[in-house]
Each structure stands twice: as C-alpha cells, then as structure tokens.
Scaffold this motif. Sequence first.
Motif, short mmCIF file in Angstrom:
data_model
loop_
_atom_site.label_atom_id
_atom_site.label_comp_id
_atom_site.label_asym_id
_atom_site.label_seq_id
_atom_site.Cartn_x
_atom_site.Cartn_y
_atom_site.Cartn_z
N GLY A 27 0.76 -1.23 0.00
CA GLY A 27 0.00 0.00 0.00
C GLY A 27 0.79 1.28 0.00
N THR A 28 2.09 1.28 0.27
CA THR A 28 2.77 2.55 0.48
C THR A 28 3.98 2.76 -0.41
OG1 THR A 28 4.07 1.58 2.26
CG2 THR A 28 2.01 2.65 2.89
N THR A 29 4.26 1.88 -1.33
CA THR A 29 5.45 2.03 -2.16
C THR A 29 5.08 1.93 -3.62
OG1 THR A 29 6.68 0.89 -0.46
CG2 THR A 29 7.79 1.23 -2.55
N SER A 30 5.61 2.82 -4.45
CA SER A 30 5.34 2.72 -5.87
C SER A 30 6.31 3.60 -6.63
CB SER A 30 3.89 3.10 -6.17
OG SER A 30 3.57 2.76 -7.48
N ALA A 31 5.99 3.88 -7.90
CA ALA A 31 6.92 4.61 -8.74
C ALA A 31 6.74 6.12 -8.60
CB ALA A 31 6.69 4.22 -10.20
N GLU A 32 7.71 6.84 -9.09
CA GLU A 32 7.61 8.29 -9.09
C GLU A 32 6.84 8.77 -10.29
OE1 GLU A 32 11.49 9.88 -8.92
OE2 GLU A 32 11.92 9.11 -6.91
N GLY A 33 6.31 10.00 -10.17
CA GLY A 33 5.65 10.60 -11.32
C GLY A 33 4.15 10.46 -11.26
N THR A 34 3.43 11.44 -11.79
CA THR A 34 1.98 11.41 -11.83
C THR A 34 1.52 11.88 -13.19
OG1 THR A 34 1.83 13.69 -11.02
CG2 THR A 34 1.83 11.95 -9.36
N THR A 35 0.23 11.69 -13.42
CA THR A 35 -0.38 12.21 -14.64
C THR A 35 -1.46 13.18 -14.24
OG1 THR A 35 -2.04 10.48 -14.69
CG2 THR A 35 0.03 10.01 -15.79
N SER A 36 -2.13 13.76 -15.20
CA SER A 36 -3.21 14.68 -14.88
C SER A 36 -4.42 13.93 -14.39
CB SER A 36 -3.59 15.48 -16.14
OG SER A 36 -4.21 14.62 -17.08
N ALA A 37 -5.31 14.65 -13.68
CA ALA A 37 -6.54 14.02 -13.22
C ALA A 37 -7.37 13.54 -14.40
CB ALA A 37 -7.35 15.03 -12.39
N GLU A 38 -7.33 14.30 -15.49
CA GLU A 38 -8.12 13.90 -16.66
C GLU A 38 -7.63 12.57 -17.22
OE1 GLU A 38 -6.86 16.85 -16.13
OE2 GLU A 38 -8.64 18.11 -15.93
N LEU B 57 -5.68 12.83 -4.77
CA LEU B 57 -5.68 12.04 -5.99
C LEU B 57 -6.48 12.72 -7.09
CD1 LEU B 57 -6.01 8.37 -4.68
CD2 LEU B 57 -4.05 9.40 -5.85
N ALA B 58 -7.56 13.39 -6.72
CA ALA B 58 -8.33 14.11 -7.73
C ALA B 58 -7.50 15.21 -8.37
CB ALA B 58 -9.60 14.70 -7.10
N ALA B 59 -6.64 15.85 -7.59
CA ALA B 59 -5.80 16.92 -8.12
C ALA B 59 -4.65 16.37 -8.95
CB ALA B 59 -5.27 17.76 -6.97
N ARG B 60 -4.07 15.27 -8.53
CA ARG B 60 -2.89 14.72 -9.19
C ARG B 60 -3.23 13.78 -10.35
NH1 ARG B 60 2.10 14.06 -6.19
NH2 ARG B 60 2.10 15.26 -4.25
N GLY B 61 -4.31 13.06 -10.25
CA GLY B 61 -4.64 12.03 -11.22
C GLY B 61 -4.11 10.68 -10.79
N GLU B 62 -2.83 10.63 -10.43
CA GLU B 62 -2.20 9.42 -9.90
C GLU B 62 -1.15 9.84 -8.88
OE1 GLU B 62 -2.12 5.95 -13.26
OE2 GLU B 62 -0.51 7.43 -13.30
N ALA B 63 -0.86 8.95 -7.95
CA ALA B 63 0.20 9.22 -6.99
C ALA B 63 0.65 7.91 -6.38
CB ALA B 63 -0.27 10.18 -5.89
N THR B 64 1.91 7.88 -5.99
CA THR B 64 2.42 6.72 -5.28
C THR B 64 2.03 6.80 -3.81
OG1 THR B 64 4.49 7.75 -4.61
CG2 THR B 64 4.41 6.77 -6.82
N GLY B 65 2.18 5.70 -3.09
CA GLY B 65 1.92 5.74 -1.67
C GLY B 65 2.84 6.70 -0.96
N THR B 66 4.09 6.76 -1.39
CA THR B 66 5.04 7.68 -0.78
C THR B 66 4.63 9.13 -1.01
OG1 THR B 66 6.84 6.11 -1.08
CG2 THR B 66 7.46 8.41 -0.76
N GLU B 67 4.20 9.44 -2.23
CA GLU B 67 3.75 10.81 -2.53
C GLU B 67 2.51 11.18 -1.73
OE1 GLU B 67 5.36 10.99 -7.15
OE2 GLU B 67 3.36 10.22 -6.70
N LEU B 68 1.59 10.23 -1.59
CA LEU B 68 0.40 10.51 -0.80
C LEU B 68 0.75 10.73 0.66
CD1 LEU B 68 -2.15 7.99 -2.34
CD2 LEU B 68 -2.26 10.49 -2.46
N ALA C 33 -4.92 5.75 -8.15
CA ALA C 33 -5.68 6.73 -8.94
C ALA C 33 -7.12 6.72 -8.47
CB ALA C 33 -5.61 6.39 -10.44
N PRO C 34 -7.85 7.82 -8.70
CA PRO C 34 -9.27 7.81 -8.36
C PRO C 34 -10.03 6.85 -9.26
CG PRO C 34 -8.61 9.95 -9.27
CD PRO C 34 -7.40 9.08 -9.29
N ALA C 35 -11.12 6.31 -8.77
CA ALA C 35 -11.90 5.35 -9.54
C ALA C 35 -13.34 5.83 -9.67
CB ALA C 35 -11.88 3.98 -8.88
N PRO C 36 -13.94 5.68 -10.84
CA PRO C 36 -15.36 6.01 -11.00
C PRO C 36 -16.21 5.02 -10.22
CG PRO C 36 -14.54 4.95 -12.98
CD PRO C 36 -13.35 5.19 -12.10
#
Length: 474
Positions: free
Chosen positions: A123-134, A208-219, A275-278
């Motif tokens: 739950g708390t480790t992943s890659a760096e970098g995010t995309t847009s919320a869209e 997450l809504a603002a970032r689109g995606e985030a790692t556990g570390t970033e969150l 990432a956020p989910a519908p």
Amino acid sequence: MGESGTTAPLRTIAPEERRARLAVRHRLAGAARAATAEEVADSLVALHATDPATVFLAAGARLAPGRDPVAEVERALYGEEAGYREGAKPGSGIVPGNGITPDGGTPPDGGTTSNGGTPPDEGTTSAEGTTSAESGAFRRASTALTRMHGMRHTVFVVPSRLAAVVHASTADAASARERARLVKQLVAGSDYDAAWLAETERQVLAELAARGEATGTELGAAVPRLRAQYVYGVGTSQEGPQSVGSRVLRVLGMEGRIVRGRPQGGWTSSRLRWAPAPPYAELAPDEAQAELVRHWLAAYGPATEADLKWWTGWKATDVRRALAAVGAVRVALADEAGTGAGSGAGAGPEVVGYLLPDDLDPVPAPEEPWAALLPALDPTPMGWQSRDWYLDPAHRAALFDRSGNIGPTVWWNGRIVGGWAQRADGEVVWRALAELDGEAVRAVDAEAARLADWVGAVRVTPRFRTPLEKELTS
C-alpha cells in the motif's frame, strides 16, 4: 419428475469431457487460443493478480502465436491505445444480453492469497511521477480489464464489464467488514476514530483528484495523516505499532474508491500507483451473484456446489440461491473409473455437478493434442476445489505450498503432468511427474521455448514458492 413419479437419471459427464471443456473454454488448445487479453479474461472470468506476473503469464499461455503478451495485457489493463467510447458511462448499470456496461470501476487491494494467507503489504510504495486528473479518469473509463479486490479476499484482474458484478456479489460486504475492523482497531490503539478516518480519506481522495495518480510515498508526503501510527493488536501477542497509511489505502481500494494503476518498473512489479476510480453500478447482491455464477459456470462447468462455494468464498445459502436463479441443471460427475455417477454395478455415491441449461450438449475433445505451461496461481488449476480429474493426488505435495497455493504447472491434454521454473540465467526448465511419450515431450519443450522467447530478459519468481519450483531453480 416423470409421469411414473420416478426421477429421471442425470446426464453423466466423464473426466474426458471435462478436460475437453477445459481445453477449449480456457483457451489452452491450439485452435482455441485467444487474439486479445480481453478474450483471455472473458474466458476465465477472473485472473489471479495477487502476484502481478500471474496475469501476464496466464495471458501469454493462451494468446495465439504472434501476440505480445506484455503489450496485450498493458493495453487492456492500463488503457494504452484504448479510445474513449461515447455513451459508455461508468456506473450505468446492466444492459440486456451481457449483464454490465464497461464501467471501468476498479478496487484493487492487497487482500489475501487464494487460500487466506495475507500477501506482503503493497500500500505505500510505488513509482515516481503522476499524470493529470483527466488522464487518470480517462484510463479507468476506457480500459477493458480491471484490477480489483474480489473473491476470497483476493486481488483479481477481471473484465471491466464484470467489475460491478464482482464488487456487489462479493467485495462490497468484505469492504464493509474491513472498514469496521479498522475503526475498531483505531479506537482501541489510538486517539483516532471514525470521524478522523473519514477526514483522512477525504484528504487522500482530494489529493488524488488533483494529481490524477500518486504513489503511496507521494500521498504520505501530501497527506500527513497517512504517516500516523496506531497500536495494532492491543492486548495480544501481535501488539505493536502500525502505519495508518497502508490500512486507509486498503479500505479505499476494497471499496472501489481508488484503484491501482501502472506499476513501478516492469510488469512483474507489485508496487503500483494509486488513482481515483469512478463509481460502480449499483446492483442488488443476489442479482450480482446470479450474474457471476452464470459467467463462472459457462467457463468452469460442470462443477459442484462445493467448487463454487470455494471459488467465490460465499455462504452455501448464497451459492444455492444463485444456482437456482440461473436455472443450473444437475449432472452426474464420474471419476476415472466410471464410478460416482450413481448408476450401474459397483457405482459409487452420486457426485452432482451443475451446468447452465443451454450448455448440456457433449463437448468433443480438441482435434489436436496440446501442451501448456501455466503460472503459479493460474485460474485453471485454481478453478475447482476438487481437482482429481486433472491432477494426480500424488503430485500435490510437489506442486502446492503449505497454504494451498499452486505453483507453475505443465499440462498435457487436460492433465497436470509436471512443473516448471525459470532459472537465474533465464532458462525455462521443467520436470515431468507422469510418464510422457515423445510427442508430449516435444510439445512441452516447444511451449517452454515460446515462454522463454517472450519473457526475454525478465526474471520471474513466484511470490508463493512451491517445492518443485524451488528444486528446479536450485
């Protein structure tokens, strides 16, 4: 019941026909191989994803020659090359004919193994970098496959059109229990309560809504509450500090409010972005259970009530209600000696299985013999609780770990005949546990070469290692 008041004998299905159904419907026979990863998932209902490599290896074993398994699965799971479908609105419910629209909702989470063992926390480790919320919302709305928490508290990859079915039939109740358990543990082991948890979740979802995606570390950096700790197991031998973050992300994932996306590194990695989910379509649990059973029987029937109860993790009453809802037809399942069908001299006790009412015609064996190398936790060997019709009981100890997780297996014409492994230098090796003729050996060697070719420089070690797999790599 007939006019005389006697019960008509059940149609008997021998192991040979069950193996023929498996060969074709699980896309293992050469002529039945799939063109896409979606076809593989549709045929199997759900791909085990506790070990991320299983999804790719299971697809690779079933894709037609010339297909790139990694590219196929990533396209279907992460949305590359998947265009936006006008009118395919997430959560729009059931459509006539196939059950559920492509809603894209996905709650993946660590869950447990297929036998209840808890996998390492992811739950708390992943890659760096995010995309847009869209882009995050686009990907989940347009992907053909969904990684989510499902049957038996296990992570699966399922066709996105079945995600709402799996959630309503199985995962929704499990997520409610997980939330209640977390609140109880927070109250017992900290100053935090349900209101504190709700505010923490609100901050996570907003981030997450603002970032689109985030790692556990970033969150954890953006939402300090995720770095808080509580005392787990107060008053027990397991008492000790634990991070809130992994538990919060787990609950949100089980509820389908967030989803795991592309992993850090390659396709064998279990460190995934969030990432956020519908939202899922809202379905009545009994309606969703019937829909899931309909798909499962089409892929795994005939099967017993015990098989279905084991695969779903449901109560026996839920299983029986769902079987009745789909009009499942009783059949007699014979063993290799022809006993168990409940008729004839020396017949053993009748073993009752079920088929869908439009699936009663005999299924012939494939015209050509076939071999397959299936990964650890593959859906086919893990599809039934009773496995004697395709697995010699004498081979169980070599192929399963102590928790009941199956390792990599070698198949010949519908039976498990050995196991395989990949060594540190990349060589794919295998060992027969049953006597095989020259044709079978050549066919298995060809599958091993095909596997080694597309895996390439990647090294695959099953998360749950089994005796034969460890012996082959030593």
